[in-house]
Design an enzyme around this catalytic site. Structure first.
Site, PDB file in Angstrom:
ATOM      1  N   HIS A  22      -2.900   8.119   6.065  1.00 14.12           N
ATOM      2  CA  HIS A  22      -3.174   6.854   5.375  1.00 14.12           C
ATOM      3  C   HIS A  22      -4.590   6.418   5.759  1.00 14.12           C
ATOM      4  O   HIS A  22      -5.362   6.029   4.912  1.00 14.12           O
ATOM      5  CB  HIS A  22      -2.129   5.815   5.772  1.00 14.12           C
ATOM      6  CG  HIS A  22      -2.184   4.560   4.968  1.00 14.12           C
ATOM      7  ND1 HIS A  22      -2.120   4.565   3.584  1.00 14.12           N
ATOM      8  CD2 HIS A  22      -2.291   3.250   5.328  1.00 14.12           C
ATOM      9  CE1 HIS A  22      -2.194   3.311   3.144  1.00 14.12           C
ATOM     10  NE2 HIS A  22      -2.304   2.499   4.183  1.00 14.12           N
ATOM     11  N   CYS A  63       0.800  -1.227   0.000  1.00 16.23           N
ATOM     12  CA  CYS A  63       0.000   0.000   0.000  1.00 16.23           C
ATOM     13  C   CYS A  63       0.835   1.280   0.000  1.00 16.23           C
ATOM     14  O   CYS A  63       0.282   2.369  -0.038  1.00 16.23           O
ATOM     15  CB  CYS A  63      -0.952  -0.027   1.186  1.00 16.23           C
ATOM     16  SG  CYS A  63      -1.803  -1.604   1.275  1.00 16.23           S
ATOM     17  N   HIS A 113      -9.653   2.283  -0.312  1.00 17.98           N
ATOM     18  CA  HIS A 113      -8.214   2.114  -0.252  1.00 17.98           C
ATOM     19  C   HIS A 113      -7.743   1.550  -1.592  1.00 17.98           C
ATOM     20  O   HIS A 113      -8.035   0.415  -1.932  1.00 17.98           O
ATOM     21  CB  HIS A 113      -7.844   1.167   0.890  1.00 17.98           C
ATOM     22  CG  HIS A 113      -6.369   1.037   1.111  1.00 17.98           C
ATOM     23  ND1 HIS A 113      -5.443   1.761   0.374  1.00 17.98           N
ATOM     24  CD2 HIS A 113      -5.652   0.275   1.967  1.00 17.98           C
ATOM     25  CE1 HIS A 113      -4.226   1.442   0.790  1.00 17.98           C
ATOM     26  NE2 HIS A 113      -4.329   0.552   1.749  1.00 17.98           N
TER      27      HIS A 113
END
Lengths: 398, 354
Positions: free
Chosen positions: A294, A161, A329
């Protein structure tokens, strides 16, 4: 580094818009792109929500003018759309005029096609053209080809990620060191059964809208996106009198060295990454005006990241928000998507709200910015934290 | 700008290369379409439980990185930079086939967790508790060189002192199967020493983990100095000579400096033309070395070539099994490595005796 590395172009396609302008309009209008999944036939479709891009593969192929025998994965399709926008935005007409590299990022690669034709490949030859498109570098090669980047530095980063954030970081370092005059950086990932089921087994997918930094957060929504920036050297910017959108001012990467998928409870890696980035930027924590967190809305991430923010910023926590409630995400693309949003925040002096937030977390007293806020912004910090303990921070400035 | 040295190697390949005291003294030959690695005793390095949980690629990489650090006498490093073309294939295949066979039901997270491309880098960091910079490059045949360039940049600028880099890819049954179907793997078994004469399409696939500690310090264990590395996504055959000359010029060297050229020929009649141009042209009078007959082809196999070049410089010897021609080389000072895969993703690496 005084000013930092210049950003001269941006491109993006995500669940909240097909270009930079559409993304910005959605951000300021609080339009979420989270819905039930429509393009992948998964048994989990009623149990999850995702940030899906409206176009079908066929529509994207048509937009790009690809021949019917192309072997593009959806990842590659999205990547080319966003990278082309970035080049156009930077006003680049002849890409070979200056030494231009490409650093892209993906975690899914061509998995969408591999999972679709897994047994079909063995039976018939019809879809075997996609086999060589499986590896993670393939979408990058296709972007290079479509942009006309030849005989140059072209590579791909895959650190889960944090991938696109790392691509931006590496690109900035290549410009700073004089290895390249210009570089296209960013990342892309499409939705796939592989990732849906993977995150499902980890039990971190929310069955409703994701709620970053909320006490009752239930996990993340997966999303798909691609986002790219064009970075250019000061010499090139001066020579061509280029308009600079913002600067990559600092960057830091560190490893949590704690667990393959979970973040350490106190956010050691994230703390190190933020500290490194501040050091490279020659800034102090108090100089940061806004943190694009994040904030995936998993129990583990938000606690770990929140604690890291407190460790770095102490009593002087800047406004922070996660934009994952808008886009979901987007995995390897997330750092790119949020880099674009950070630049938009700087350009428009606006902090995007952390949507869906209701209840503060009991572990600490910090709470995200929940309303759209107009305020003078000079420096934005963006975090990307991933599997393998990979933690990355980018700092953008005006 | 600081100098960059190769101070330790850990090489797990289709040959018995994990013992740094030997240099291809025992050659294992194959007559197949795919070759496996010669395994070290993993449990000498990793506890039994941990070794059982790790897929082969992770295991190979953890041991190779261990060997490389041991040789350089390092307990830890400042950064870990990994290259892998295909990532953790065994776990990816395991998760994907279960997902499809059981219609998305009854899945467990283990193989998903270990399927990400940066599993190896993360596992090494975890093992040695390294919280430093940790990147993974996944760009086909320049995955390893991307890692090398990144490390060289940081070391030469004095940002770090010791960096672990490596290339790793593992054989996995489904991927091998489908690469046979599209002819990327040769249709027939090919013997080790007739690879370049096969005159057929495709390559003999392989696997391996080749890790190195790079350092700004020249020490007794040093193999070679890394002068430069460049990757190019495309190069036309017509422009290959020019690209090499300009790479050498960027690194203050010229063709006449080169004592040995290490080439990535894989016996694929469709793409070996790039190498043949050099062996028959510019480098006809230079000592030529090849290695993919010993290692097989995989995305990060050029890291085996990197080891070979460094080892040649350190030992000042060239095993006869890797010689492509016979030229006198009394003193070996400069080695150029060149690799490409299927005509794309070319890399040049320049090593010097230290």
């Amino acid at each position: 580094m005084e000013k930092g590395v210049a950003i001269t172009g941006m491109g993006i396609i995500s669940a909240i818009g097909n270009n930079v302008e559409e993304n910005y309009n959605s951000l300021i209008s609080c339009n979420k792109g989270i819905s039930r999944i429509s393009k992948i036939d998964t048994i989990h479709k009623d149990a999850i929500m995702v940030g899906e891009i409206n176009f079908t593969n066929q529509e994207l192929e048509e937009q790009l003018g690809l021949s019917p025998d192309n072997n593009y994965s959806r990842t590659a399709l999205l990547g080319v759309v966003a990278a082309k926008q970035a080049i156009e935005d930077a006003g680049i007409i002849d890409i070979s005029e200056h030494k231009t590299g490409l650093i892209s990022a993906t975690s899914v690669g061509g998995m969408d096609m591999t999972e679709k034709f897994y047994y079909d490949y063995l039976e018939t030859s019809e879809h075997r053209k996609y086999i060589k498109g499986h590896h993670a570098g393939d979408s990058t090669q296709k972007i290079a080809e479509e942009l006309g980047i030849q005989e140059s530095l072209v590579t791909t980063i895959s650190t889960a990620c944090s991938s696109a954030a790392n691509a931006i970081m590496y690109g900035a370092r290549l410009i700073k060191s004089g290895k390249l005059d210009r570089v296209v950086v960013g990342g892309m990932d499409c939705l796939s059964k592989f990732t849906i089921n993977g995150f499902k087994t980890l039990m971190i997918l929310s069955d409703t809208h994701n709620t970053p930094f909320d006490e009752n957060r239930k996990g993340l929504n997966l999303g798909e996106a691609a986002a790219f920036l064009v970075l250019e050297s000061d010499v090139l910017v001066a020579k061509e009198n280029k308009k600079v959108l913002a600067y990559v001012k600092g960057y830091g990467n560190a490893n949590d060295a704690f667990h393959q998928t979970a973040s350490s409870e106190n956010g050691d890696g994230a703390t190190l990454a933020m500290e490194k980035a501040l050091k490279v930027a020659n800034l102090q924590a108090k100089d940061i005006d806004y943190i694009n967190a994040h904030g995936t809305a998993t129990g583990n991430n938000d606690l770990s990241e929140g604690r890291a923010i407190i460790r770095v910023f102490k009593d002087n926590i800047p406004n922070f928000s996660s934009t994952k409630p808008y886009t979901g995400h987007t995995l390897a693309a997330a750092g790119g998507v949020e880099a674009v949003y950070s630049v938009l925040a700087l350009q428009n002096n606006v902090i995007f709200p952390n949507l869906n937030f209701k209840t503060p977390m009991k572990e600490f007293s910090i709470t995200p910015q929940t309303e759209l806020k107009q305020t003078e912004l000079n420096t934005v910090l963006s975090n990307s934290l991933g599997f393998g303990g990979n933690c990355s921070t980018l700092i953008f400035s005006k | 700008m600081k100098k960059v040295f190769v101070n330790g190697c850990g090489v797990i390949s289709a040959q018995k290369t994990f013992d740094n005291d030997t240099f291809l003294e025992e050659i294992t030959t194959y007559n197949d379409r795919v070759m496996p690695v010669v395994n070290p005793v993993y449990k000498d390095f990793i506890s039994g439980g941990a070794a059982r949980r790790m897929a082969k690629g992770v295991k190979m990489a953890v041991v190779a990185s261990n060997l490389a650090m041991q040789e350089a006498q390092l307990e830890s490093v400042d950064a870990i930079i990994t290259g892998t073309g295909m990532g953790c294939l065994l776990d990816s295949e395991k998760f994907l086939s279960k997902l499809i066979d059981n219609n998305e039901q009854f899945l467990t997270p283990t193989s998903f967790i270990q399927s990400t491309h940066n599993t190896v880098g993360g596992q090494i960091a975890l093992g040695i508790q390294c919280t430093g910079y940790n990147f993974t490059y996944v760009h086909s045949s320049v995955s390893f060189e991307s890692a090398l360039l990144d490390a060289q940049l940081q070391l030469s600028l004095g940002e770090e002192e010791n960096i672990l880099i490596g290339g790793v890819d593992e054989n996995a049954p489904y991927t091998i199967n489908i690469h046979k179907l599209i002819g990327f793997i040769k249709a027939e078994n090919t013997e080790t020493f007739s690879l370049l004469q096969s005159n057929t399409s495709g390559a003999i696939f392989g696997e391996g983990a080749n890790f190195f500690t790079l350092s700004t310090k020249n020490q007794e264990s040093s193999y070679a100095e890394v002068i430069g590395v460049e990757t190019l996504n495309t190069v036309s055959k017509e422009n290959l000579d020019n690209a090499i000359v300009s790479f050498l010029k960027d690194n203050n060297s010229s063709l006449s400096d080169l004592d040995v050229i290490v080439l990535g020929n894989n016996g694929d009649v469709d793409f070996d033309g790039y190498y043949n141009l050099l062996t028959e042209g510019t480098f006809a009078e230079t000592q030529q070395v090849y290695y993919k007959h010993l290692s097989g082809e995989f995305n990060t196999v050029s890291s085996f070539g990197f080891w070979l070049g460094a080892k040649i410089l350190k030992t000042q010897s060239i095993p006869k099994e890797v010689k492509l021609n016979q030229k006198q080389t009394s003193s070996i000072k400069t080695v150029l490595l060149y690799n490409q895969y299927r005509g794309e993703n070319h890399s040049f690496t320049l090593l010097k005796k230290c």
